[in-house]
Motif scaffolding. Structure first.
Motif, PDB file in Angstrom:
ATOM      1  N   GLN A  39       0.846  -1.188   0.000  1.00  0.00           N
ATOM      2  CA  GLN A  39       0.000   0.000   0.000  1.00  0.00           C
ATOM      3  C   GLN A  39       0.882   1.239   0.000  1.00  0.00           C
ATOM      4  O   GLN A  39       1.353   1.678   1.039  1.00  0.00           O
ATOM      5  CB  GLN A  39      -0.950   0.012   1.200  1.00  0.00           C
ATOM      6  N   SER A  42      -0.384   6.417  -2.214  1.00  0.00           N
ATOM      7  CA  SER A  42      -1.604   6.600  -3.011  1.00  0.00           C
ATOM      8  C   SER A  42      -2.790   5.833  -2.440  1.00  0.00           C
ATOM      9  O   SER A  42      -3.923   6.048  -2.859  1.00  0.00           O
ATOM     10  CB  SER A  42      -1.365   6.125  -4.448  1.00  0.00           C
ATOM     11  N   ARG A  43      -2.530   4.943  -1.483  1.00  0.00           N
ATOM     12  CA  ARG A  43      -3.539   4.172  -0.742  1.00  0.00           C
ATOM     13  C   ARG A  43      -4.037   2.928  -1.471  1.00  0.00           C
ATOM     14  O   ARG A  43      -4.719   2.112  -0.866  1.00  0.00           O
ATOM     15  CB  ARG A  43      -4.752   5.020  -0.359  1.00  0.00           C
ATOM     16  N   GLN A  44      -3.752   2.778  -2.732  1.00  0.00           N
ATOM     17  CA  GLN A  44      -4.242   1.599  -3.451  1.00  0.00           C
ATOM     18  C   GLN A  44      -3.521   0.352  -2.952  1.00  0.00           C
ATOM     19  O   GLN A  44      -2.304   0.278  -2.985  1.00  0.00           O
ATOM     20  CB  GLN A  44      -3.990   1.767  -4.956  1.00  0.00           C
TER      21      GLN A  44
ATOM     22  N   ARG B   9     -13.316   9.524  -3.155  1.00  0.00           N
ATOM     23  CA  ARG B   9     -11.982   9.388  -2.599  1.00  0.00           C
ATOM     24  C   ARG B   9     -11.889  10.092  -1.242  1.00  0.00           C
ATOM     25  O   ARG B   9     -11.217   9.607  -0.341  1.00  0.00           O
ATOM     26  CB  ARG B   9     -10.962   9.978  -3.554  1.00  0.00           C
ATOM     27  N   GLN B  37      -9.594   0.947   7.866  1.00  0.00           N
ATOM     28  CA  GLN B  37      -8.156   0.951   8.116  1.00  0.00           C
ATOM     29  C   GLN B  37      -7.774   2.136   8.979  1.00  0.00           C
ATOM     30  O   GLN B  37      -8.026   3.293   8.617  1.00  0.00           O
ATOM     31  CB  GLN B  37      -7.381   1.009   6.799  1.00  0.00           C
ATOM     32  N   MET B  88     -10.250   5.522   7.114  1.00  0.00           N
ATOM     33  CA  MET B  88     -10.126   5.108   5.724  1.00  0.00           C
ATOM     34  C   MET B  88     -10.984   3.860   5.537  1.00  0.00           C
ATOM     35  O   MET B  88     -10.893   2.917   6.329  1.00  0.00           O
ATOM     36  CB  MET B  88      -8.673   4.768   5.398  1.00  0.00           C
ATOM     37  N   ASN B 104      -9.661   2.004  -4.363  1.00  0.00           N
ATOM     38  CA  ASN B 104      -8.595   2.916  -3.943  1.00  0.00           C
ATOM     39  C   ASN B 104      -8.929   3.683  -2.675  1.00  0.00           C
ATOM     40  O   ASN B 104      -8.229   4.611  -2.307  1.00  0.00           O
ATOM     41  CB  ASN B 104      -8.212   3.872  -5.066  1.00  0.00           C
ATOM     42  N   GLY B 105      -9.976   3.264  -1.986  1.00  0.00           N
ATOM     43  CA  GLY B 105     -10.211   3.795  -0.652  1.00  0.00           C
ATOM     44  C   GLY B 105     -11.009   5.085  -0.612  1.00  0.00           C
ATOM     45  O   GLY B 105     -10.950   5.903  -1.533  1.00  0.00           O
ATOM     46  N   ARG B 107     -11.472   8.189   2.142  1.00  0.00           N
ATOM     47  CA  ARG B 107     -11.100   8.771   3.435  1.00  0.00           C
ATOM     48  C   ARG B 107     -12.273   9.611   3.919  1.00  0.00           C
ATOM     49  O   ARG B 107     -12.589  10.642   3.329  1.00  0.00           O
ATOM     50  CB  ARG B 107      -9.841   9.611   3.322  1.00  0.00           C
TER      51      ARG B 107
END
Lengths: 116, 111
Positions: A39, A42-44, B9, B37, B88, B104-105, B107
């Motif tokens: 990870q 960029s968080r991906q 995002r 997370q 997250m 891709n999360g 936040r």
């Protein structure tokens, strides 16, 4: 329940050198899957490598390889020729191979710094 | 390649608001997951779904619900957002016996 332990919260490595990230797990099952995820900032979450427990041969993907020791329940990740782009959080994960194995178990991660 | 798309995002919501986090996957995977997370705690499973309209609680379901009306879409709902839900959020899908494929999360900040 299975548990996955990453005992190194932080690691650092010089660029072009080799680093090994450790992961141990606890299970009573004989058939399962193990994964390493990366990870970056960029968080991906990106799959780095996977290992099937019934395969004795250690998995490799380019500069990434694992040392899978089934009896010791150990699954370490070796990164060779480290690059700046390898800097990231690395997570080890476990999945049962049972038909009901829908859950994944993660370690708490290792933050890898690559020093130029 | 598998694509898992999370609709936002970044999100900023107020305490007490109802919040929807959307996730769509394009590979016809049966299993979908929502994780939270937080630093030092790793990934914690909130809910997962193994089929349309089917769901199971994970480790930290309190304060959350989910919806899976179509196979490709799995929504996480915060019924009444609280500041301790600032985090997250990661969505993922997987075929049987395969790895997780992550979005891709999102936040989320709750003020």
């Amino acid at each position: 329940a299975q548990t996955v332990t990453q005992s190194q919260p932080e690691m650092s490595v010089q660029e072009a050198e080799t680093v090994t990230l450790s992961c141990t797990y606890d299970t009573s099952e004989s058939d399962y899957y193990l994964f390493w995820y990366k990870q970056p900032p960029s968080r991906q979450m990106i799959l780095v490598i996977r290992q099937e427990a019934y395969k004795q041969q250690n998995a490799t993907e380019n500069r990434f390889s694992v040392n899978f020791q089934k009896a010791a329940k150990s699954f370490s990740l070796k990164i060779s020729d480290s690059q700046l782009g390898d800097a990231a959080m690395y997570f080890c994960a476990y999945r049962s191979a049972l038909n009901t194995g829908n859950q994944f178990y993660f370690g708490t991660g290792t933050s890898l710094t690559v020093i130029p | 390649d598998v694509k898992v798309t999370q609709s936002s995002r970044y999100l900023v919501k107020r305490t007490g608001e109802k919040v929807f986090l959307e996730c769509v996957q394009d590979m016809d995977h049966e299993n979908m997951f929502w994780y939270r997370q937080d630093p030092g705690l790793g990934l914690r499973l909130i809910y997962f779904s193994y089929d349309v309209k089917m769901k199971e609680k994970g480790d930290i379901p309190e304060g959350y619900s989910v919806s899976r009306e179509k196979k490709e879409r799995f929504s996480l709902i915060l019924e009444s957002a609280s500041t301790n839900q600032t985090s997250m959020y990661l969505c993922a899908s997987t075929p049987p016996r395969g790895p997780l494929h992550f979005g891709n999360g999102t936040r989320l900040t709750v003020t």
